[in-house]
Write a protein that holds these residues in place. Structure first.
Motif, PDB file in Angstrom:
ATOM      1  N   ARG A   9       0.809  -1.221   0.000  1.00 41.61           N
ATOM      2  CA  ARG A   9       0.000   0.000   0.000  1.00 41.61           C
ATOM      3  C   ARG A   9       0.840   1.268   0.000  1.00 41.61           C
ATOM      4  O   ARG A   9       0.298   2.357  -0.114  1.00 41.61           O
ATOM      5  CB  ARG A   9      -0.932  -0.017   1.206  1.00 41.61           C
ATOM      6  N   SER A  10       2.160   1.122   0.143  1.00 39.92           N
ATOM      7  CA  SER A  10       3.012   2.319   0.188  1.00 39.92           C
ATOM      8  C   SER A  10       4.420   1.974  -0.285  1.00 39.92           C
ATOM      9  O   SER A  10       4.806   0.804  -0.316  1.00 39.92           O
ATOM     10  CB  SER A  10       3.074   2.867   1.612  1.00 39.92           C
ATOM     11  N   ALA A  11       5.177   3.022  -0.622  1.00 41.77           N
ATOM     12  CA  ALA A  11       6.570   2.827  -1.013  1.00 41.77           C
ATOM     13  C   ALA A  11       7.371   2.262   0.157  1.00 41.77           C
ATOM     14  O   ALA A  11       8.309   1.487  -0.043  1.00 41.77           O
ATOM     15  CB  ALA A  11       7.162   4.147  -1.486  1.00 41.77           C
ATOM     16  N   LYS A  12       6.987   2.629   1.374  1.00 42.05           N
ATOM     17  CA  LYS A  12       7.674   2.115   2.563  1.00 42.05           C
ATOM     18  C   LYS A  12       7.495   0.596   2.671  1.00 42.05           C
ATOM     19  O   LYS A  12       8.447  -0.122   2.972  1.00 42.05           O
ATOM     20  CB  LYS A  12       7.130   2.815   3.812  1.00 42.05           C
ATOM     21  N   GLU A  13       6.287   0.098   2.411  1.00 41.41           N
ATOM     22  CA  GLU A  13       6.054  -1.347   2.427  1.00 41.41           C
ATOM     23  C   GLU A  13       6.825  -2.034   1.305  1.00 41.41           C
ATOM     24  O   GLU A  13       7.374  -3.116   1.500  1.00 41.41           O
ATOM     25  CB  GLU A  13       4.562  -1.660   2.305  1.00 41.41           C
ATOM     26  N   ALA A  14       6.872  -1.403   0.131  1.00 45.87           N
ATOM     27  CA  ALA A  14       7.623  -1.971  -1.001  1.00 45.87           C
ATOM     28  C   ALA A  14       9.105  -2.076  -0.646  1.00 45.87           C
ATOM     29  O   ALA A  14       9.743  -3.101  -0.899  1.00 45.87           O
ATOM     30  CB  ALA A  14       7.418  -1.131  -2.255  1.00 45.87           C
ATOM     31  N   ALA A  15       9.658  -1.030  -0.051  1.00 48.27           N
ATOM     32  CA  ALA A  15      11.074  -1.033   0.342  1.00 48.27           C
ATOM     33  C   ALA A  15      11.339  -2.106   1.396  1.00 48.27           C
ATOM     34  O   ALA A  15      12.358  -2.805   1.330  1.00 48.27           O
ATOM     35  CB  ALA A  15      11.478   0.339   0.864  1.00 48.27           C
ATOM     36  N   ALA A  16      10.431  -2.257   2.352  1.00 47.91           N
ATOM     37  CA  ALA A  16      10.593  -3.270   3.396  1.00 47.91           C
ATOM     38  C   ALA A  16      10.576  -4.673   2.793  1.00 47.91           C
ATOM     39  O   ALA A  16      11.371  -5.539   3.180  1.00 47.91           O
ATOM     40  CB  ALA A  16       9.506  -3.122   4.457  1.00 47.91           C
ATOM     41  N   LEU A  17       9.680  -4.901   1.823  1.00 53.24           N
ATOM     42  CA  LEU A  17       9.613  -6.207   1.165  1.00 53.24           C
ATOM     43  C   LEU A  17      10.909  -6.492   0.412  1.00 53.24           C
ATOM     44  O   LEU A  17      11.484  -7.568   0.546  1.00 53.24           O
ATOM     45  CB  LEU A  17       8.429  -6.270   0.208  1.00 53.24           C
ATOM     46  N   VAL A  18      11.386  -5.532  -0.367  1.00 51.30           N
ATOM     47  CA  VAL A  18      12.618  -5.725  -1.137  1.00 51.30           C
ATOM     48  C   VAL A  18      13.800  -5.970  -0.198  1.00 51.30           C
ATOM     49  O   VAL A  18      14.618  -6.860  -0.443  1.00 51.30           O
ATOM     50  CB  VAL A  18      12.879  -4.528  -2.074  1.00 51.30           C
ATOM     51  N   ASP A  19      13.883  -5.221   0.890  1.00 50.92           N
ATOM     52  CA  ASP A  19      14.964  -5.427   1.868  1.00 50.92           C
ATOM     53  C   ASP A  19      14.920  -6.841   2.438  1.00 50.92           C
ATOM     54  O   ASP A  19      15.953  -7.507   2.559  1.00 50.92           O
ATOM     55  CB  ASP A  19      14.873  -4.416   3.011  1.00 50.92           C
ATOM     56  N   LEU A  20      13.733  -7.298   2.798  1.00 46.26           N
ATOM     57  CA  LEU A  20      13.574  -8.627   3.375  1.00 46.26           C
ATOM     58  C   LEU A  20      13.910  -9.710   2.360  1.00 46.26           C
ATOM     59  O   LEU A  20      14.679 -10.621   2.636  1.00 46.26           O
ATOM     60  CB  LEU A  20      12.143  -8.805   3.886  1.00 46.26           C
ATOM     61  N   VAL A  21      13.347  -9.605   1.169  1.00 47.89           N
ATOM     62  CA  VAL A  21      13.553 -10.619   0.135  1.00 47.89           C
ATOM     63  C   VAL A  21      15.017 -10.658  -0.299  1.00 47.89           C
ATOM     64  O   VAL A  21      15.548 -11.712  -0.627  1.00 47.89           O
ATOM     65  CB  VAL A  21      12.606 -10.368  -1.057  1.00 47.89           C
ATOM     66  N   SER A  22      15.691  -9.519  -0.254  1.00 44.66           N
ATOM     67  CA  SER A  22      17.103  -9.460  -0.645  1.00 44.66           C
ATOM     68  C   SER A  22      17.993 -10.282   0.286  1.00 44.66           C
ATOM     69  O   SER A  22      19.096 -10.684  -0.100  1.00 44.66           O
ATOM     70  CB  SER A  22      17.581  -8.013  -0.693  1.00 44.66           C
ATOM     71  N   LEU A  23      17.535 -10.548   1.492  1.00 41.49           N
ATOM     72  CA  LEU A  23      18.283 -11.381   2.434  1.00 41.49           C
ATOM     73  C   LEU A  23      18.187 -12.873   2.096  1.00 41.49           C
ATOM     74  O   LEU A  23      18.996 -13.665   2.565  1.00 41.49           O
ATOM     75  CB  LEU A  23      17.774 -11.161   3.862  1.00 41.49           C
ATOM     76  N   CYS A  24      17.191 -13.230   1.307  1.00 41.34           N
ATOM     77  CA  CYS A  24      16.955 -14.628   0.966  1.00 41.34           C
ATOM     78  C   CYS A  24      17.882 -15.059  -0.168  1.00 41.34           C
ATOM     79  O   CYS A  24      18.056 -14.323  -1.137  1.00 41.34           O
ATOM     80  CB  CYS A  24      15.505 -14.830   0.528  1.00 41.34           C
ATOM     81  N   PRO A  25      18.465 -16.250  -0.054  1.00 44.01           N
ATOM     82  CA  PRO A  25      19.323 -16.739  -1.130  1.00 44.01           C
ATOM     83  C   PRO A  25      18.507 -17.084  -2.371  1.00 44.01           C
ATOM     84  O   PRO A  25      17.325 -17.401  -2.275  1.00 44.01           O
ATOM     85  CB  PRO A  25      19.967 -17.985  -0.523  1.00 44.01           C
ATOM     86  N   GLY A  26      19.122 -16.991  -3.514  1.00 45.75           N
ATOM     87  CA  GLY A  26      18.462 -17.372  -4.757  1.00 45.75           C
ATOM     88  C   GLY A  26      17.543 -16.294  -5.295  1.00 45.75           C
ATOM     89  O   GLY A  26      17.585 -15.144  -4.875  1.00 45.75           O
ATOM     90  N   THR A  27      16.717 -16.697  -6.235  1.00 48.27           N
ATOM     91  CA  THR A  27      15.817 -15.760  -6.891  1.00 48.27           C
ATOM     92  C   THR A  27      14.503 -15.663  -6.147  1.00 48.27           C
ATOM     93  O   THR A  27      14.125 -16.560  -5.404  1.00 48.27           O
ATOM     94  CB  THR A  27      15.533 -16.198  -8.343  1.00 48.27           C
ATOM     95  N   ALA A  28      13.808 -14.573  -6.380  1.00 52.20           N
ATOM     96  CA  ALA A  28      12.467 -14.377  -5.830  1.00 52.20           C
ATOM     97  C   ALA A  28      11.685 -13.606  -6.873  1.00 52.20           C
ATOM     98  O   ALA A  28      12.193 -12.651  -7.463  1.00 52.20           O
ATOM     99  CB  ALA A  28      12.523 -13.612  -4.526  1.00 52.20           C
ATOM    100  N   GLU A  29      10.463 -14.026  -7.124  1.00 52.62           N
ATOM    101  CA  GLU A  29       9.623 -13.373  -8.128  1.00 52.62           C
ATOM    102  C   GLU A  29       8.345 -12.853  -7.496  1.00 52.62           C
ATOM    103  O   GLU A  29       7.777 -13.499  -6.609  1.00 52.62           O
ATOM    104  CB  GLU A  29       9.237 -14.342  -9.241  1.00 52.62           C
ATOM    105  N   LEU A  30       7.901 -11.713  -7.975  1.00 55.41           N
ATOM    106  CA  LEU A  30       6.615 -11.151  -7.594  1.00 55.41           C
ATOM    107  C   LEU A  30       5.754 -11.178  -8.848  1.00 55.41           C
ATOM    108  O   LEU A  30       6.133 -10.603  -9.870  1.00 55.41           O
ATOM    109  CB  LEU A  30       6.790  -9.731  -7.067  1.00 55.41           C
ATOM    110  N   CYS A  31       4.622 -11.885  -8.790  1.00 59.78           N
ATOM    111  CA  CYS A  31       3.815 -12.114  -9.988  1.00 59.78           C
ATOM    112  C   CYS A  31       2.407 -11.552  -9.834  1.00 59.78           C
ATOM    113  O   CYS A  31       1.773 -11.700  -8.789  1.00 59.78           O
ATOM    114  CB  CYS A  31       3.717 -13.605 -10.280  1.00 59.78           C
ATOM    115  N   ILE A  32       1.961 -10.920 -10.905  1.00 61.18           N
ATOM    116  CA  ILE A  32       0.577 -10.476 -11.031  1.00 61.18           C
ATOM    117  C   ILE A  32       0.064 -11.150 -12.293  1.00 61.18           C
ATOM    118  O   ILE A  32       0.521 -10.836 -13.399  1.00 61.18           O
ATOM    119  CB  ILE A  32       0.473  -8.947 -11.121  1.00 61.18           C
TER     120      ILE A  32
END
Length: 82
Positions: A9-32
């Motif tokens: 719902r906000s750029a802050k939530e988007a940044a938090a998601l990217v920061d979190l996912v960036s800690l995970c090894p390998g690839t990660a996809e967001l699909c619509i």
């Protein structure tokens, strides 16, 4: 591969998601629908997934890291397992 429902719902939530996912090894996809983007790209996430229900796909160990984070941060989380 684990799947999570995401509603940003906000750029802050988007940044938090990217920061979190960036800690995970390998690839990660967001699909619509059938359109998928790199979930570690802030500009991609912000430009395509903002305000839309999307599915986050994370392989193996990354899913375990995200599950741990969700267990600790349930209140207000923009990501839900399932």
């Amino acid at each position: 591969m684990k799947h999570y429902t995401v509603l940003l719902r906000s750029a802050k939530e988007a940044a938090a998601l990217v920061d979190l996912v960036s800690l995970c090894p390998g690839t990660a996809e967001l699909c619509i629908g059938e359109n998928c983007m790199d979930a570690k790209s802030f500009m991609g996430v912000l430009g395509v997934a903002m305000g839309k229900k999307a599915v986050l796909k994370i392989p193996g160990e990354g899913g375990a890291l995200l599950d741990d984070w969700l267990a600790k941060n349930k209140a207000g989380a923009a990501v839900t397992s399932g």
